[in-house]
Structure formats: C-alpha cells, structure tokens
Motif scaffolding. Structure first.
Motif, PDB file in Angstrom:
ATOM      1  N   LEU A  58       0.855  -1.186   0.000  1.00 14.82           N
ATOM      2  CA  LEU A  58       0.000   0.000   0.000  1.00 14.82           C
ATOM      3  C   LEU A  58       0.890   1.236   0.000  1.00 14.82           C
ATOM      4  CD1 LEU A  58      -2.472  -1.146   2.800  1.00 14.82           C
ATOM      5  CD2 LEU A  58      -2.753  -1.382   0.321  1.00 14.82           C
ATOM      6  N   LEU A  59       0.689   2.097  -0.978  1.00 10.74           N
ATOM      7  CA  LEU A  59       1.506   3.309  -1.115  1.00 10.74           C
ATOM      8  C   LEU A  59       0.614   4.533  -0.997  1.00 10.74           C
ATOM      9  CD1 LEU A  59       2.627   1.310  -3.897  1.00 10.74           C
ATOM     10  CD2 LEU A  59       4.524   2.519  -2.875  1.00 10.74           C
ATOM     11  N   LYS A  60       1.103   5.555  -0.307  1.00 17.72           N
ATOM     12  CA  LYS A  60       0.369   6.812  -0.154  1.00 17.72           C
ATOM     13  C   LYS A  60       1.002   7.846  -1.072  1.00 17.72           C
ATOM     14  CE  LYS A  60      -1.651   4.626   3.211  1.00 17.72           C
ATOM     15  NZ  LYS A  60      -0.875   3.427   3.390  1.00 17.72           N
ATOM     16  N   THR A  61       0.174   8.483  -1.909  1.00 13.52           N
ATOM     17  CA  THR A  61       0.704   9.430  -2.879  1.00 13.52           C
ATOM     18  C   THR A  61      -0.337  10.486  -3.219  1.00 13.52           C
ATOM     19  OG1 THR A  61       1.984   9.569  -4.935  1.00 13.52           O
ATOM     20  CG2 THR A  61       0.035   8.129  -4.965  1.00 13.52           C
ATOM     21  N   THR A  62       0.015  11.332  -4.166  1.00 14.22           N
ATOM     22  CA  THR A  62      -0.899  12.364  -4.647  1.00 14.22           C
ATOM     23  C   THR A  62      -1.353  12.025  -6.058  1.00 14.22           C
ATOM     24  OG1 THR A  62       0.939  13.653  -5.516  1.00 14.22           O
ATOM     25  CG2 THR A  62       0.215  14.172  -3.266  1.00 14.22           C
ATOM     26  N   GLU A  63      -2.465  12.613  -6.462  1.00 14.97           N
ATOM     27  CA  GLU A  63      -2.949  12.397  -7.832  1.00 14.97           C
ATOM     28  C   GLU A  63      -1.907  12.830  -8.857  1.00 14.97           C
ATOM     29  OE1 GLU A  63      -6.732  14.339  -8.239  1.00 14.97           O
ATOM     30  OE2 GLU A  63      -7.775  12.780  -7.107  1.00 14.97           O
ATOM     31  N   ARG A  64      -1.201  13.914  -8.581  1.00  6.78           N
ATOM     32  CA  ARG A  64      -0.219  14.406  -9.544  1.00  6.78           C
ATOM     33  C   ARG A  64       0.956  13.451  -9.724  1.00  6.78           C
ATOM     34  NH1 ARG A  64       1.055  17.299  -4.884  1.00  6.78           N
ATOM     35  NH2 ARG A  64       3.245  17.142  -4.337  1.00  6.78           N
ATOM     36  N   SER A  65       1.205  12.576  -8.740  1.00  2.00           N
ATOM     37  CA  SER A  65       2.307  11.619  -8.822  1.00  2.00           C
ATOM     38  C   SER A  65       1.869  10.243  -9.299  1.00  2.00           C
ATOM     39  CB  SER A  65       2.975  11.474  -7.451  1.00  2.00           C
ATOM     40  OG  SER A  65       3.583  12.689  -7.068  1.00  2.00           O
ATOM     41  N   TYR A  66       0.564  10.033  -9.469  1.00  2.00           N
ATOM     42  CA  TYR A  66       0.079   8.685  -9.749  1.00  2.00           C
ATOM     43  C   TYR A  66       0.649   8.094 -11.039  1.00  2.00           C
ATOM     44  CZ  TYR A  66      -2.548   4.632 -10.935  1.00  2.00           C
ATOM     45  OH  TYR A  66      -2.856   3.347 -11.304  1.00  2.00           O
ATOM     46  N   ALA A  67       0.612   8.819 -12.131  1.00  2.00           N
ATOM     47  CA  ALA A  67       1.037   8.254 -13.418  1.00  2.00           C
ATOM     48  C   ALA A  67       2.486   7.768 -13.359  1.00  2.00           C
ATOM     49  CB  ALA A  67       0.854   9.264 -14.547  1.00  2.00           C
ATOM     50  N   LYS A  68       3.356   8.551 -12.738  1.00  2.00           N
ATOM     51  CA  LYS A  68       4.758   8.136 -12.626  1.00  2.00           C
ATOM     52  C   LYS A  68       4.911   6.953 -11.676  1.00  2.00           C
ATOM     53  CE  LYS A  68       6.788  12.582 -13.787  1.00  2.00           C
ATOM     54  NZ  LYS A  68       7.549  13.737 -13.306  1.00  2.00           N
ATOM     55  N   LEU A  69       4.124   6.936 -10.598  1.00  2.00           N
ATOM     56  CA  LEU A  69       4.175   5.807  -9.674  1.00  2.00           C
ATOM     57  C   LEU A  69       3.688   4.536 -10.364  1.00  2.00           C
ATOM     58  CD1 LEU A  69       4.579   4.481  -6.932  1.00  2.00           C
ATOM     59  CD2 LEU A  69       2.301   5.339  -6.280  1.00  2.00           C
ATOM     60  N   GLU A  70       2.594   4.622 -11.094  1.00  2.00           N
ATOM     61  CA  GLU A  70       2.089   3.453 -11.821  1.00  2.00           C
ATOM     62  C   GLU A  70       3.143   2.930 -12.799  1.00  2.00           C
ATOM     63  OE1 GLU A  70      -0.645   3.233 -15.463  1.00  2.00           O
ATOM     64  OE2 GLU A  70      -2.019   3.051 -13.747  1.00  2.00           O
ATOM     65  N   ALA A  71       3.727   3.814 -13.578  1.00  2.00           N
ATOM     66  CA  ALA A  71       4.753   3.399 -14.546  1.00  2.00           C
ATOM     67  C   ALA A  71       5.923   2.727 -13.830  1.00  2.00           C
ATOM     68  CB  ALA A  71       5.227   4.605 -15.355  1.00  2.00           C
ATOM     69  N   HIS A  72       6.340   3.280 -12.711  1.00  2.00           N
ATOM     70  CA  HIS A  72       7.437   2.711 -11.923  1.00  2.00           C
ATOM     71  C   HIS A  72       7.101   1.299 -11.456  1.00  2.00           C
ATOM     72  CE1 HIS A  72      10.759   2.640  -9.006  1.00  2.00           C
ATOM     73  NE2 HIS A  72       9.877   2.150  -8.154  1.00  2.00           N
ATOM     74  N   LEU A  73       5.905   1.125 -10.902  1.00  2.00           N
ATOM     75  CA  LEU A  73       5.507  -0.188 -10.401  1.00  2.00           C
ATOM     76  C   LEU A  73       5.419  -1.210 -11.527  1.00  2.00           C
ATOM     77  CD1 LEU A  73       2.762   0.886  -7.834  1.00  2.00           C
ATOM     78  CD2 LEU A  73       5.072   0.048  -7.314  1.00  2.00           C
ATOM     79  N   LEU A  74       4.836  -0.818 -12.654  1.00  2.00           N
ATOM     80  CA  LEU A  74       4.708  -1.749 -13.774  1.00  2.00           C
ATOM     81  C   LEU A  74       6.071  -2.155 -14.329  1.00  2.00           C
ATOM     82  CD1 LEU A  74       1.633  -0.234 -15.631  1.00  2.00           C
ATOM     83  CD2 LEU A  74       1.687  -2.298 -14.201  1.00  2.00           C
ATOM     84  N   LEU A  75       7.001  -1.225 -14.376  1.00  2.00           N
ATOM     85  CA  LEU A  75       8.339  -1.515 -14.891  1.00  2.00           C
ATOM     86  C   LEU A  75       9.146  -2.385 -13.925  1.00  2.00           C
ATOM     87  CD1 LEU A  75      10.397  -0.917 -17.171  1.00  2.00           C
ATOM     88  CD2 LEU A  75      11.179   1.007 -15.776  1.00  2.00           C
ATOM     89  N   ALA A  76       9.032  -2.118 -12.633  1.00  2.00           N
ATOM     90  CA  ALA A  76       9.875  -2.788 -11.636  1.00  2.00           C
ATOM     91  C   ALA A  76       9.283  -4.096 -11.112  1.00  2.00           C
ATOM     92  CB  ALA A  76      10.140  -1.834 -10.469  1.00  2.00           C
ATOM     93  N   HIS A  77       8.014  -4.352 -11.379  1.00  2.00           N
ATOM     94  CA  HIS A  77       7.336  -5.546 -10.844  1.00  2.00           C
ATOM     95  C   HIS A  77       7.781  -6.800 -11.584  1.00  2.00           C
ATOM     96  CE1 HIS A  77       4.229  -7.941  -8.995  1.00  2.00           C
ATOM     97  NE2 HIS A  77       3.816  -6.890  -8.314  1.00  2.00           N
ATOM     98  N   SER A  78       7.853  -7.902 -10.880  1.00  2.00           N
ATOM     99  CA  SER A  78       8.261  -9.165 -11.512  1.00  2.00           C
ATOM    100  C   SER A  78       7.141  -9.817 -12.316  1.00  2.00           C
ATOM    101  CB  SER A  78       8.768 -10.146 -10.446  1.00  2.00           C
ATOM    102  OG  SER A  78       7.707 -10.514  -9.576  1.00  2.00           O
ATOM    103  N   TRP A  79       5.900  -9.445 -12.077  1.00  2.00           N
ATOM    104  CA  TRP A  79       4.782 -10.032 -12.808  1.00  2.00           C
ATOM    105  C   TRP A  79       4.534  -9.241 -14.087  1.00  2.00           C
ATOM    106  CZ3 TRP A  79       1.051 -10.420  -8.043  1.00  2.00           C
ATOM    107  CH2 TRP A  79       1.511 -11.441  -7.200  1.00  2.00           C
ATOM    108  N   SER A  80       4.061  -9.907 -15.128  1.00  2.00           N
ATOM    109  CA  SER A  80       3.832  -9.236 -16.411  1.00  2.00           C
ATOM    110  C   SER A  80       2.582  -8.357 -16.402  1.00  2.00           C
ATOM    111  CB  SER A  80       3.732 -10.264 -17.546  1.00  2.00           C
ATOM    112  OG  SER A  80       2.635 -11.127 -17.329  1.00  2.00           O
ATOM    113  N   ASN A  81       1.610  -8.651 -15.561  1.00  2.00           N
ATOM    114  CA  ASN A  81       0.380  -7.859 -15.513  1.00  2.00           C
ATOM    115  C   ASN A  81      -0.087  -7.718 -14.060  1.00  2.00           C
ATOM    116  OD1 ASN A  81      -1.893  -6.449 -16.403  1.00  2.00           O
ATOM    117  ND2 ASN A  81      -3.099  -8.319 -16.641  1.00  2.00           N
ATOM    118  N   PRO A  82       0.691  -7.005 -13.237  1.00  2.00           N
ATOM    119  CA  PRO A  82       0.331  -6.906 -11.819  1.00  2.00           C
ATOM    120  C   PRO A  82      -0.848  -5.964 -11.593  1.00  2.00           C
ATOM    121  CG  PRO A  82       2.184  -5.481 -12.266  1.00  2.00           C
ATOM    122  CD  PRO A  82       1.914  -6.252 -13.541  1.00  2.00           C
ATOM    123  N   GLU A  83      -1.538  -6.210 -10.516  1.00  2.00           N
ATOM    124  CA  GLU A  83      -2.565  -5.277 -10.047  1.00  2.00           C
ATOM    125  C   GLU A  83      -1.877  -3.968  -9.669  1.00  2.00           C
ATOM    126  OE1 GLU A  83      -4.729  -4.435  -5.782  1.00  2.00           O
ATOM    127  OE2 GLU A  83      -4.060  -6.459  -6.225  1.00  2.00           O
TER     128      GLU A  83
END
Length: 106
Positions: A58-83
């Motif tokens: 669970l991560l706490k963030t702002t709406e303005r940071s969401y897109a970059k956070l999502e991209a970071h998680l998708l790139l760094a995650h070991s699963w190909s299609n993580p939640e």
C-alpha cells in the motif's frame, strides 16, 4: 494541495514488496509504503481458478504523482500484468495531507 490516493499492488514475496515500496519512496513517487501479509488471494489467471499467498503493498501518494508511480511499479514488478489500483483518500488530518504534498514529487 492535490488529491490524495492509496495505491495498491501485490507481490509473491515480502522482499519484492519492500523493494518496490522502497524504490517508490526513494524516487519521491510515494510518501510512504506499508507491506501487509501474507494475505490469501483467490483469482482467475489464464482461464483457471487459483488461490495463493501474496504480500500486499500500500503506497500513499498524490494524484499528480500517480502516473509516474504506476509506470514505476509496472516496470519494476516481476509479474507481467500486476494489479495496480488506486482509491482516493477523501479525508485525513491536515498535517498528514501536508506531509503527502511535501514528500512526493509531482
């Protein structure tokens, strides 16, 4: 002041959840992260019913940071299609919300 979000994902191991949370916080994409688990998941995957243990991040963030956070998680995650999901934080103490604003880079 921005809108605030709690972003969640899940991982197969505690170590991966801590690594993802730490890298997001260090990059200023989230103000903080919590690792919860293990949790039991029940799901459909590749057309089959499954059950398993996962670690919830669970991560706490702002709406303005969401897109970059999502991209970071998708790139760094070991699963190909993580939640990666976000729910709004509709209320919070003034000091806490100010901390979210100050510690995230939009």
């Amino acid at each position: 002041m921005s809108g605030y979000l709690q972003v969640s994902t899940a991982t197969a191991t505690r170590e991966e959840a801590v690594r993802l949370g730490g890298s997001a916080v260090e990059a200023g994409l989230a103000a903080g992260a919590q690792v919860v688990g293990p949790v039991v998941s029940v799901f459909w995957h590749e057309g089959q019913y499954g059950e398993g243990e996962e670690w919830q991040l669970l991560l706490k963030t702002t709406e303005r940071s969401y897109a970059k956070l999502e991209a970071h998680l998708l790139l760094a995650h070991s699963w190909s299609n993580p939640e990666v999901c976000a729910v709004p934080i509709t209320m919070g103490s003034a000091g806490y919300l100010d901390w979210l604003d100050r510690t995230t880079k939009g």
